[in-house]
Design a protein around this motif. Structure first.
Motif, mmCIF file in Angstrom:
data_model
loop_
_atom_site.group_PDB
_atom_site.id
_atom_site.type_symbol
_atom_site.label_atom_id
_atom_site.label_comp_id
_atom_site.label_asym_id
_atom_site.label_seq_id
_atom_site.Cartn_x
_atom_site.Cartn_y
_atom_site.Cartn_z
ATOM 1 N N ASN A 188 0.822 -1.213 0.000
ATOM 2 C CA ASN A 188 0.000 0.000 0.000
ATOM 3 C C ASN A 188 0.855 1.263 0.000
ATOM 4 O O ASN A 188 0.509 2.266 -0.642
ATOM 5 C CB ASN A 188 -0.920 0.004 1.219
ATOM 6 N N TYR B 288 0.224 3.569 -3.300
ATOM 7 C CA TYR B 288 -0.560 4.789 -3.108
ATOM 8 C C TYR B 288 0.327 5.902 -2.556
ATOM 9 O O TYR B 288 0.820 5.815 -1.422
ATOM 10 C CB TYR B 288 -1.724 4.532 -2.150
ATOM 11 N N SER C 290 -0.390 7.369 0.879
ATOM 12 C CA SER C 290 -0.308 6.528 2.074
ATOM 13 C C SER C 290 0.720 7.107 3.033
ATOM 14 O O SER C 290 1.762 7.626 2.631
ATOM 15 C CB SER C 290 0.087 5.096 1.704
#
Length: 522
Positions: free
Chosen positions: A448, A452, A455
């Motif tokens: 993640n 992203y 994040s």
């Protein structure tokens, strides 16, 4: 065609490994579930910064398990664990007849144990679980406590549960009332108490002379003072036994005080006091058609009220003290000290090299697996019991990492939960081998972060754990620079471990790093 065949092979290998793992001891499964074959994925190693953080006094109210006894750990120091609890009436507003006389009062708290064998005479042999230190005597004294353990905290406007902390021994010591209640002439009940693995055998004789033998699992079974309970309970005003709220103010509970025995190193047990009870056996008058007879009765008091585990730390190892009081937050510490109770934890920073995470993101890697592998400092832990598991969580937000949520919880056996996420100790491949590593898989956490851009790269916390299925948190008495809470599962575990850290002085093969296995985009 090639891709189909390739993935079939992966599924077959994974299936075989899974079935093989089911027959292994849980300490080994976490390390071996996926093995070391990464199917020729590319590997990247990222430096991390890991350093010590002192925990300090912590809320130890109403824990699922509590420590009781003395544990001397050469790597950390001596912990003396006391316990205090309220009692609840087994039956509200009991009817107590005329001329009630107490025959016996017994306190029983079952130990965690495993049945090893059954003998031909019907007796059983058990092995106690969660016993630390030598099977050596300790002094156990149980007192009436006059400290009222209220349910709600007035400082919060009675909106939050009242916290009781590990460092509040003096409060309960000053509030004990009278003489100790476990005043049997048998020293195994008090001055030389030990955690006995023998099953409990009780014999009862019926009016016709027939003797019945009842066997039950090993337990702390102590004879308490008859006169005290005759006065406090059987002679209590009926209004004091009407509700548990009133009863807990009238009889405010018990304080289990632990002291050393001369020449004994002592021992410590983890116990579920909520499963304990006090049974008062007595006789009273029964009048039938003008004829008075004596009839036997029993009354139970359950140890299910508010409770607290009280921990005293003495003879603390100077290396441990220095490490937790002087962390190297820039380069990381050479040794990481994890200690349960009010001990210590590790703070972990990932991707501290400037621009490293952005560079990885720009490459578009597919993250297949990511691990943190912690090497145990075997020399420093040579004389200490090793915790079976450590637990990694999101320290910034006081919650589990995503890999924890995505793994499976075993409702019937918490110790066999979250195998892929792991944190289980990996031991030498010999009988009673010492621990070598703890491996924690954080594939989705890293995936993640890479995938992203928005994040957050949070700080991670590492602690010992008693129950991996418990993801709740306990309040610190004094907040530190990172948090006002710590994982509750750590508070319940009295053990500690010393790991190699991330400082450049640590040998390369022992140094803590983040392993990432990835494939490049087509």
């Amino acid at each position: 065609m090639y891709n189909t065949s390739f993935f079939k092979k992966i599924l077959i290998v994974a299936g075989v490994l899974f079935l093989y793992s089911c027959d292994k001891d849980y300490n080994e499964i976490g390390a071996d579930l996926l093995g070391d074959n990464h199917f020729d994925f590319l590997q990247y190693t990222s430096n991390v910064v890991a350093y010590n953080q002192k925990i300090g006094p912590v809320d130890a109210s109403n824990l699922a398990v509590n420590a009781l006894g003395i544990y001397n750990d050469p790597a950390f120091g001596k912990t003396t664990a006391h316990f205090a609890t309220q009692l609840n009436l087994g039956t509200l507003a009991p009817t107590i007849g005329a001329n009630a006389v107490v025959d016996s009062v017994y306190l029983s708290v079952p130990y965690f144990s495993t049945l090893k064998s059954t003998n031909t005479d019907g007796s059983h042999v058990y092995e106690l679980d969660s016993i630390y230190g030598a099977q050596a005597p300790i002094k156990l004294s149980i007192y009436e406590s006059n400290y009222y353990m209220r349910d709600l905290d007035p400082a919060s406007g009675f909106q939050e549960a009242q916290s009781f902390y590990t460092d509040q021994t003096a409060i309960f010591e000053n509030a004990k009332v009278g003489s100790r209640l476990n005043n049997s002439t048998s020293v195994s009940q008090n001055d030389a108490f030990f955690f006995d693995p023998k099953e409990i055998v009780q014999k009862t004789t019926a009016t016709d002379g027939k003797v019945t033998t009842t066997r039950s699992v090993p337990a702390m079974r102590l004879k308490l003072n008859n006169s005290f309970f005759a006065s406090k309970i059987l002679s209590a005003p009926a209004s004091k036994l009407a509700t548990n709220d009133v009863f807990k103010d009238y009889f405010r509970g018990l304080y289990f005080k632990i002291e050393s025995v001369s020449g004994s190193s002592g021992s410590m047990a983890l116990m579920n006091f909520k499963a304990g009870k006090i049974t008062i056996s007595y006789t009273e008058d029964l009048v039938t058609n003008g004829v008075t007879t004596r009839v036997p009765k029993t009354m139970d008091l359950n140890l299910t009220g508010n409770s607290v585990n009280l921990l005293d730390q003495t003879d603390v190892n100077s290396s441990y003290t220095n490490a937790v009081n002087n962390p190297n937050t820039a380069s990381g510490d050479a040794n990481l000290y994890l200690k349960g109770g009010e001990g210590a934890m590790t703070v972990i920073d990932l991707f501290k090299t400037p621009g490293e995470l952005d560079l990885i993101r720009s490459k578009g890697w597919l993250i297949n697996e990511a691990n943190l592998i912690f090497h145990i400092d075997a020399a420093k832990m040579a004389s200490s019991n090793e915790p079976n598991r450590v637990y990694l969580y999101d320290l910034t937000n006081n919650r589990p990492v995503v890999d924890y949520y995505l793994d499976v919880t075993n409702a019937s056996d918490a110790k066999k939960s979250k195998y892929v996420f792991s944190g289980l100790i990996n031991k030498e491949a010999v009988t009673n081998g010492r621990g070598q590593t703890y491996k924690i898989r954080i594939t989705n956490q890293i995936r993640n972060l890479v995938k992203y851009a928005d994040s957050t790269n949070v700080k991670l916390g590492l602690v010992v754990t008693e129950n991996i299925a418990d993801a709740s948190f306990s309040k610190l008495k004094t907040a530190n620079a990172f948090s006002s809470k710590v994982a509750k599962s750590s508070v319940m575990n009295p053990l500690g471990t010393i790991l190699y850290g991330s400082h450049p002085s640590v040998p390369e093969d022992k140094r803590l790093k983040l392993q990432i296995y990835y494939t490049k985009p087509n």
